[in-house]
Design a protein around this motif. Structure first.
Motif, mmCIF file in Angstrom:
data_model
loop_
_atom_site.group_PDB
_atom_site.id
_atom_site.type_symbol
_atom_site.label_atom_id
_atom_site.label_comp_id
_atom_site.label_asym_id
_atom_site.label_seq_id
_atom_site.Cartn_x
_atom_site.Cartn_y
_atom_site.Cartn_z
ATOM 1 N N VAL A 35 24.124 -15.128 7.779
ATOM 2 C CA VAL A 35 24.888 -15.863 7.003
ATOM 3 C C VAL A 35 24.339 -17.228 6.484
ATOM 4 C CG1 VAL A 35 26.782 -17.076 6.115
ATOM 5 C CG2 VAL A 35 26.905 -15.112 7.820
ATOM 6 N N ALA A 36 23.778 -17.968 7.385
ATOM 7 C CA ALA A 36 23.103 -19.356 6.957
ATOM 8 C C ALA A 36 21.926 -19.242 6.452
ATOM 9 C CB ALA A 36 22.602 -20.482 8.408
ATOM 10 N N ALA A 37 20.651 -18.658 6.752
ATOM 11 C CA ALA A 37 19.539 -18.069 5.691
ATOM 12 C C ALA A 37 19.711 -17.689 4.605
ATOM 13 C CB ALA A 37 19.029 -17.372 7.012
ATOM 14 N N LYS A 38 20.484 -16.745 4.597
ATOM 15 C CA LYS A 38 20.611 -16.743 3.524
ATOM 16 C C LYS A 38 21.199 -16.945 2.155
ATOM 17 C CE LYS A 38 23.299 -12.261 0.714
ATOM 18 N NZ LYS A 38 23.835 -11.507 0.779
ATOM 19 N N PHE A 39 21.865 -18.083 2.616
ATOM 20 C CA PHE A 39 22.661 -19.734 1.958
ATOM 21 C C PHE A 39 21.535 -20.160 2.013
ATOM 22 C CE2 PHE A 39 23.876 -23.908 1.410
ATOM 23 C CZ PHE A 39 24.461 -23.673 0.590
ATOM 24 N N ALA A 40 20.909 -20.684 3.094
ATOM 25 C CA ALA A 40 19.535 -21.785 2.429
ATOM 26 C C ALA A 40 18.295 -20.997 1.773
ATOM 27 C CB ALA A 40 18.854 -22.055 4.139
ATOM 28 N N ALA A 41 18.275 -19.617 1.470
ATOM 29 C CA ALA A 41 17.262 -19.074 0.075
ATOM 30 C C ALA A 41 18.121 -19.071 -0.935
ATOM 31 C CB ALA A 41 17.394 -17.936 1.685
ATOM 32 N N LYS A 42 19.015 -19.054 -0.602
ATOM 33 C CA LYS A 42 19.840 -19.441 -2.068
ATOM 34 C C LYS A 42 20.080 -20.410 -2.846
ATOM 35 C CE LYS A 42 24.290 -17.889 -4.867
ATOM 36 N NZ LYS A 42 25.184 -17.047 -4.277
ATOM 37 N N GLU A 43 20.184 -21.841 -2.039
ATOM 38 C CA GLU A 43 20.461 -22.790 -2.343
ATOM 39 C C GLU A 43 19.550 -23.570 -2.116
ATOM 40 O OE1 GLU A 43 22.914 -23.979 -4.551
ATOM 41 O OE2 GLU A 43 24.097 -22.777 -4.917
ATOM 42 N N GLU A 44 18.996 -25.369 -2.877
ATOM 43 C CA GLU A 44 17.850 -25.940 -2.422
ATOM 44 C C GLU A 44 18.584 -27.373 -1.962
ATOM 45 O OE1 GLU A 44 15.562 -26.841 -6.281
ATOM 46 O OE2 GLU A 44 15.287 -24.729 -6.263
ATOM 47 N N ARG A 45 19.781 -27.211 -2.111
ATOM 48 C CA ARG A 45 19.986 -28.717 -1.036
ATOM 49 C C ARG A 45 21.638 -28.089 -1.091
ATOM 50 N NH1 ARG A 45 21.852 -32.763 -6.152
ATOM 51 N NH2 ARG A 45 22.974 -33.816 -4.320
ATOM 52 N N LEU A 46 22.148 -28.889 0.378
ATOM 53 C CA LEU A 46 23.277 -28.402 1.040
ATOM 54 C C LEU A 46 24.015 -30.462 1.095
ATOM 55 C CD1 LEU A 46 26.409 -27.005 1.885
ATOM 56 C CD2 LEU A 46 24.700 -27.124 4.062
ATOM 57 N N ASP A 47 24.855 -30.826 0.193
ATOM 58 C CA ASP A 47 25.197 -32.356 0.435
ATOM 59 C C ASP A 47 26.529 -32.188 1.442
ATOM 60 O OD1 ASP A 47 23.744 -33.722 -1.577
ATOM 61 O OD2 ASP A 47 24.454 -31.725 -2.628
ATOM 62 N N ILE A 48 27.423 -31.462 1.267
ATOM 63 C CA ILE A 48 28.778 -31.126 2.391
ATOM 64 C C ILE A 48 29.016 -30.463 3.145
ATOM 65 C CG2 ILE A 48 31.112 -31.955 1.963
ATOM 66 C CD1 ILE A 48 30.728 -33.211 -1.134
ATOM 67 N N LEU A 49 29.443 -30.602 4.178
ATOM 68 C CA LEU A 49 29.606 -29.391 5.229
ATOM 69 C C LEU A 49 30.960 -29.800 5.776
ATOM 70 C CD1 LEU A 49 29.123 -26.816 6.808
ATOM 71 C CD2 LEU A 49 27.265 -27.690 8.000
ATOM 72 N N LEU B 169 20.947 -27.242 9.459
ATOM 73 C CA LEU B 169 20.805 -28.744 9.343
ATOM 74 C C LEU B 169 19.263 -29.152 8.904
ATOM 75 C CD1 LEU B 169 21.996 -31.090 10.650
ATOM 76 C CD2 LEU B 169 20.401 -30.428 12.972
ATOM 77 N N PRO B 170 18.620 -27.879 8.886
ATOM 78 C CA PRO B 170 17.414 -27.466 7.719
ATOM 79 C C PRO B 170 17.173 -27.978 6.258
ATOM 80 C CG PRO B 170 16.483 -26.104 9.621
ATOM 81 C CD PRO B 170 18.306 -26.561 9.646
ATOM 82 N N LEU B 171 18.511 -27.772 5.870
ATOM 83 C CA LEU B 171 18.557 -27.948 4.906
ATOM 84 C C LEU B 171 19.411 -28.837 4.706
ATOM 85 C CD1 LEU B 171 18.433 -26.541 1.826
ATOM 86 C CD2 LEU B 171 20.465 -25.740 2.360
ATOM 87 N N LEU B 172 20.192 -29.546 5.580
ATOM 88 C CA LEU B 172 21.072 -30.725 5.217
ATOM 89 C C LEU B 172 19.944 -31.949 5.192
ATOM 90 C CD1 LEU B 172 23.422 -29.516 7.507
ATOM 91 C CD2 LEU B 172 24.311 -30.692 5.555
ATOM 92 N N LYS B 173 18.836 -31.788 5.682
ATOM 93 C CA LYS B 173 17.945 -32.927 6.458
ATOM 94 C C LYS B 173 16.919 -32.905 5.449
ATOM 95 C CE LYS B 173 17.644 -32.816 11.329
ATOM 96 N NZ LYS B 173 17.210 -32.396 12.702
ATOM 97 N N LYS B 174 16.679 -31.164 4.463
ATOM 98 C CA LYS B 174 15.831 -31.656 3.459
ATOM 99 C C LYS B 174 16.564 -32.543 2.053
ATOM 100 C CE LYS B 174 14.277 -28.005 -0.432
ATOM 101 N NZ LYS B 174 14.336 -26.347 -1.044
ATOM 102 N N THR B 175 18.383 -32.175 1.860
ATOM 103 C CA THR B 175 19.004 -32.924 0.684
ATOM 104 C C THR B 175 19.052 -33.994 0.949
ATOM 105 O OG1 THR B 175 20.262 -30.445 0.921
ATOM 106 C CG2 THR B 175 20.635 -32.453 0.113
ATOM 107 N N ALA B 176 19.213 -34.595 2.259
ATOM 108 C CA ALA B 176 19.138 -36.037 2.616
ATOM 109 C C ALA B 176 18.605 -37.080 2.416
ATOM 110 C CB ALA B 176 19.738 -36.357 3.810
#
Length: 329
Positions: free
Chosen positions: A98-112, A149-156
């Motif tokens: 589920v996380a991998a599918k989300f990360a492939a779809k979205e370029e950022r994640l600011d709030i979890l 976390l990789p997507l969160l770090k990329k966003t940060a």
């Protein structure tokens, strides 16, 4: 013990002081019930302009929640800000996908916002031989967060203000001291009974202790790597959700009126999470709030001695990784 200035304000100032969240992307777990906190957190973040993934056990439940939010606030129907996310936290083996599918779809994640949780219950084991309470309340959000976390770090790195919010409980303060969390056996502690009100509450408290240890250890690791993300754990207050009402009926029916008279509404209970997820004070004072234990409505309080133990936190992190790896999650 430090405190936010929000304890001197009206609680509803929290919502009015949240700035525009336009462009930000959020995930809120356990967000399908209008009588739950997650639903209200997701709705309020969307009303501030965030693109919010409403997470529920099934796509149908998530879609139904979104429909109700849009009916309550027609502006949300026009903004394309609410999106469903099917996530069964009881299925540890599927969270990475589920996380991998989300990360492939979205370029950022600011709030979890790791909001979904089970209340006190008998000691029952899932298909992996792990306490259902501990697996759902700690291992699932641990796996979801570390997978994202990789997507969160990329966003940060590009967009300041990234938050990871773990909804815990003050029930962790009522555990006996000297808890160990080194293996599945520790995760499955019975506290003297497989089904008594006290032991069931202790097992719930154990999973919430794990939430707070996770927040603190995650912040230590982020700080060590100089990653500008705030991880924060909180107690939302005593909230009269549907689940809480059923728990009261089962275990505390004789004092229902006393409990309910002191309880917050689901929206009131969502306020501390909204504060942690989006209020500017958390970012401005991130040295104070990072890894902290927060109570309504933004006060930094002292967690239990065990929750403040960095060795216990590090042991839990390793044990969590080991257990998840052993079951192919």
């Amino acid at each position: 013990m430090s405190a936010s200035n929000l304890d001197r304000k009206e609680q509803w100032d929290i919502v009015s002081e949240i700035p525009s969240l336009h462009g930000k992307v959020a995930i809120v777990t356990g967000a399908n019930s209008p009588t739950g906190m997650g639903y209200n957190v997701a709705q309020q973040l969307a009303l501030k302009g965030a693109k919010v993934y409403v997470s529920a056990r099934s796509l149908e439940k998530a879609d139904d929640a979104i429909k109700q939010m849009k009916e309550a606030y027609p502006s949300l129907a026009r903004g394309n800000l609410l999106h469903p996310l099917a996530l069964e936290l009881g299925d540890l083996q599927n969270i990475n996908a589920v996380a991998a599918k989300f990360a492939a779809k979205e370029e950022r994640l600011d709030i979890l916002v790791n909001n979904a949780a089970l209340l006190a219950r008998p000691l029952d084991l899932d298909k992996n031989g792990i306490s259902v309470s501990f697996a759902t309340n700690h291992l699932a959000p641990f796996r979801l967060t570390t997978a994202l976390l990789p997507l969160l770090k990329k966003t940060a790195a590009k967009h300041p203000g990234v938050r990871i919010v773990n909804v815990g409980s003050d029930q962790h303060l009522k555990l006996p001291q000297g808890i160990q969390l080194n293996n599945i056996g520790d995760f499955n502690q019975s506290f003297g009974s497989t089904d008594s009100p006290e032991s069931n509450l202790h097992r719930y408290g154990l999973s919430k202790l794990a939430n707070h240890l996770f927040s603190a250890e995650l912040q230590r690791r982020l700080d060590a790597d100089k990653v500008p993300i705030v991880a924060i754990g909180l107690h939302p207050g005593y909230v009269l959700t549907d689940g809480a009402s059923r728990h009261i009926d089962k275990y505390h029916a004789d004092i229902r009126e006393s409990i309910t008279s002191r309880s917050l509404t689901p929206l009131g209970g969502a306020l501390t999470t909204i504060f942690a997820a989006a209020h500017p004070e958390v970012w401005e004072k991130r040295d104070l709030y990072g890894g902290a234990y927060v109570e309504p409505y933004g006060r930094v309080e002292q967690a239990s001695e065990d929750a403040r133990d960095p060795v216990l936190a590090a042991n839990l992190w390793k044990a969590s990784e080991d257990v998840l790896q052993s079951i192919g999650a």
